[in-house]
Design a protein around this motif. Structure first.
Motif, PDB file in Angstrom:
ATOM      1  N   SER A 163      13.934  -7.445  63.047  1.00 20.96           N
ATOM      2  CA  SER A 163      15.237  -8.107  62.364  1.00 20.96           C
ATOM      3  C   SER A 163      15.147  -9.253  62.176  1.00 20.96           C
ATOM      4  O   SER A 163      15.745  -9.697  61.147  1.00 20.96           O
ATOM      5  CB  SER A 163      16.279  -7.514  63.736  1.00 20.96           C
ATOM      6  OG  SER A 163      17.462  -7.927  63.166  1.00 20.96           O
ATOM      7  N   TYR A 180      14.331  -4.697  58.142  1.00 23.11           N
ATOM      8  CA  TYR A 180      15.425  -3.945  58.791  1.00 23.11           C
ATOM      9  C   TYR A 180      15.345  -2.569  58.975  1.00 23.11           C
ATOM     10  O   TYR A 180      15.562  -1.894  60.142  1.00 23.11           O
ATOM     11  CB  TYR A 180      16.839  -4.397  58.010  1.00 23.11           C
ATOM     12  CG  TYR A 180      17.408  -5.677  57.934  1.00 23.11           C
ATOM     13  CD1 TYR A 180      17.339  -6.310  59.032  1.00 23.11           C
ATOM     14  CD2 TYR A 180      17.773  -6.261  56.862  1.00 23.11           C
ATOM     15  CE1 TYR A 180      17.940  -7.581  59.143  1.00 23.11           C
ATOM     16  CE2 TYR A 180      18.507  -7.467  56.985  1.00 23.11           C
ATOM     17  CZ  TYR A 180      18.538  -8.045  58.191  1.00 23.11           C
ATOM     18  OH  TYR A 180      18.986  -9.305  58.032  1.00 23.11           O
ATOM     19  N   GLU A 181      14.755  -1.794  58.007  1.00 28.55           N
ATOM     20  CA  GLU A 181      14.252  -0.685  58.390  1.00 28.55           C
ATOM     21  C   GLU A 181      13.384  -0.263  59.609  1.00 28.55           C
ATOM     22  O   GLU A 181      13.594   0.651  60.134  1.00 28.55           O
ATOM     23  CB  GLU A 181      13.821   0.038  56.941  1.00 28.55           C
ATOM     24  CG  GLU A 181      15.065   0.375  56.001  1.00 28.55           C
ATOM     25  CD  GLU A 181      14.278   0.943  54.885  1.00 28.55           C
ATOM     26  OE1 GLU A 181      13.108   0.781  54.453  1.00 28.55           O
ATOM     27  OE2 GLU A 181      15.295   1.327  53.732  1.00 28.55           O
ATOM     28  N   SER A 187      12.963  -2.428  62.032  1.00 27.80           N
ATOM     29  CA  SER A 187      13.879  -2.535  63.248  1.00 27.80           C
ATOM     30  C   SER A 187      14.604  -1.433  63.647  1.00 27.80           C
ATOM     31  O   SER A 187      14.639  -0.909  64.841  1.00 27.80           O
ATOM     32  CB  SER A 187      14.851  -3.865  62.997  1.00 27.80           C
ATOM     33  OG  SER A 187      15.346  -4.069  64.230  1.00 27.80           O
ATOM     34  N   ASN A 188      15.492  -0.932  62.788  1.00 23.34           N
ATOM     35  CA  ASN A 188      16.397   0.179  63.052  1.00 23.34           C
ATOM     36  C   ASN A 188      15.490   1.469  63.305  1.00 23.34           C
ATOM     37  O   ASN A 188      15.930   2.374  64.430  1.00 23.34           O
ATOM     38  CB  ASN A 188      17.208   0.686  61.641  1.00 23.34           C
ATOM     39  CG  ASN A 188      18.114  -0.306  61.449  1.00 23.34           C
ATOM     40  OD1 ASN A 188      18.486  -1.086  62.409  1.00 23.34           O
ATOM     41  ND2 ASN A 188      18.725  -0.324  60.142  1.00 23.34           N
ATOM     42  N   ARG A 231      14.896   1.307  67.085  1.00 25.80           N
ATOM     43  CA  ARG A 231      16.140   1.251  67.809  1.00 25.80           C
ATOM     44  C   ARG A 231      16.859   2.399  67.908  1.00 25.80           C
ATOM     45  O   ARG A 231      17.572   2.913  68.935  1.00 25.80           O
ATOM     46  CB  ARG A 231      17.241   0.151  67.309  1.00 25.80           C
ATOM     47  CG  ARG A 231      16.578  -1.233  67.630  1.00 25.80           C
ATOM     48  CD  ARG A 231      17.553  -2.387  67.082  1.00 25.80           C
ATOM     49  NE  ARG A 231      17.317  -3.730  67.433  1.00 25.80           N
ATOM     50  CZ  ARG A 231      17.435  -4.744  67.003  1.00 25.80           C
ATOM     51  NH1 ARG A 231      18.234  -4.705  65.820  1.00 25.80           N
ATOM     52  NH2 ARG A 231      17.165  -5.971  67.445  1.00 25.80           N
ATOM     53  N   GLU A 232      16.478   3.475  67.170  1.00 19.26           N
ATOM     54  CA  GLU A 232      16.821   4.795  66.901  1.00 19.26           C
ATOM     55  C   GLU A 232      16.319   5.557  68.005  1.00 19.26           C
ATOM     56  O   GLU A 232      16.821   6.461  68.441  1.00 19.26           O
ATOM     57  CB  GLU A 232      16.661   5.337  65.652  1.00 19.26           C
ATOM     58  CG  GLU A 232      17.606   4.832  64.341  1.00 19.26           C
ATOM     59  CD  GLU A 232      17.105   5.570  63.081  1.00 19.26           C
ATOM     60  OE1 GLU A 232      16.006   6.223  63.072  1.00 19.26           O
ATOM     61  OE2 GLU A 232      17.973   5.249  62.088  1.00 19.26           O
TER      62      GLU A 232
END
Length: 232
Positions: free
Chosen positions: A205, A224-225, A227-228, A231-232
């Protein structure tokens, strides 16, 4: 003030009457040790003088369940021992000037590189939170140098140090330097941490944010992808 003698440890003297040694003996002064803890009871305004308030205090001991719970919580949230823990507590409550004075004293009396590295790190964190970014970088780099000399090259602590320096450079708007340190951090973290570790998500991030600030939006989106996905 209420003091139950059964709650006074035989190894600790919580207070001493010093009225005989005071310049103002009529005030019946009492000297307390730093670690004496009282429970605050009733607070009321005195009838004789509306500007004065009377506070009822009751001494506690280590068996007090609320004090024990509070002490345990502080130990969980704030690591370290003695004055080092006190410094971290000062930082946590925002007493930056007092913390800086304490850390400078600890630095002057440090005997080992590990102690100096810890103090440099805390001073870096302090200066970062005060917005004094150049000093923050200086202290972080001093701490990093000690870590590099005493830790293996893939130690997660090194990854955290690089990440913190990257954060400061990002706050300064020096994005190329921020990216340099973020990439050093992510290189260590990808090797030392599980692929779903939250620190990895944080690093991705941070890199995404730098690329976004630099106007390189496709690269920003890529990180960002990543990181996401964690976190998902």
């Amino acid at each position: 003030m209420t003091i139950d003698p059964s709650k006074i440890s035989t190894s600790i003297t919580p207070f001493a009457m010093i009225d005989k040694h005071s310049a103002l003996p009529q005030e019946q002064e009492i000297l307390f040790t730093m670690h004496t803890v009282f429970r605050v009871g009733e607070i009321k305004q005195t009838a004789e003088n509306s500007r004065l308030w009377e506070v009822q205090l009751t001494i506690t001991d280590e068996s007090d369940p609320q004090l024990t719970g509070l002490t345990y919580r502080i130990k969980q949230e704030i690591s370290g021992r003695g004055w080092y823990r006190m410094g971290k507590l000062m930082l946590k409550v925002g007493h930056f000037h007092q913390a800086e004075e304490l850390y400078n004293e600890l630095l002057e009396n440090a005997s080992y590189d590990s102690e100096r590295a810890s103090v440099y790190y805390q001073l870096g964190w302090l200066k970062d939170n005060q917005g004094e970014y150049k000093q923050a970088v200086t202290f972080y780099k001093k701490s990093l140098q000690v870590y590099k000399e005493t830790r293996p090259p893939d130690d997660p602590e090194l990854g955290s140090m690089y990440n913190n320096i990257g954060l400061v450079y990002n706050n300064m708007g020096e994005y190329s330097k921020a990216l340099e340190y973020y990439e050093k951090s992510i290189k260590i973290r990808e090797k030392a941490l599980p692929p779903t570790h939250p620190d990895l998500a944080s690093s991705y991030s941070c890199i995404g944010l730098v690329y976004s600030s630099m106007g390189e939006y496709s690269k920003a989106l890529e990180y960002y992808e990543k990181s996401n996905k964690i976190r998902e």
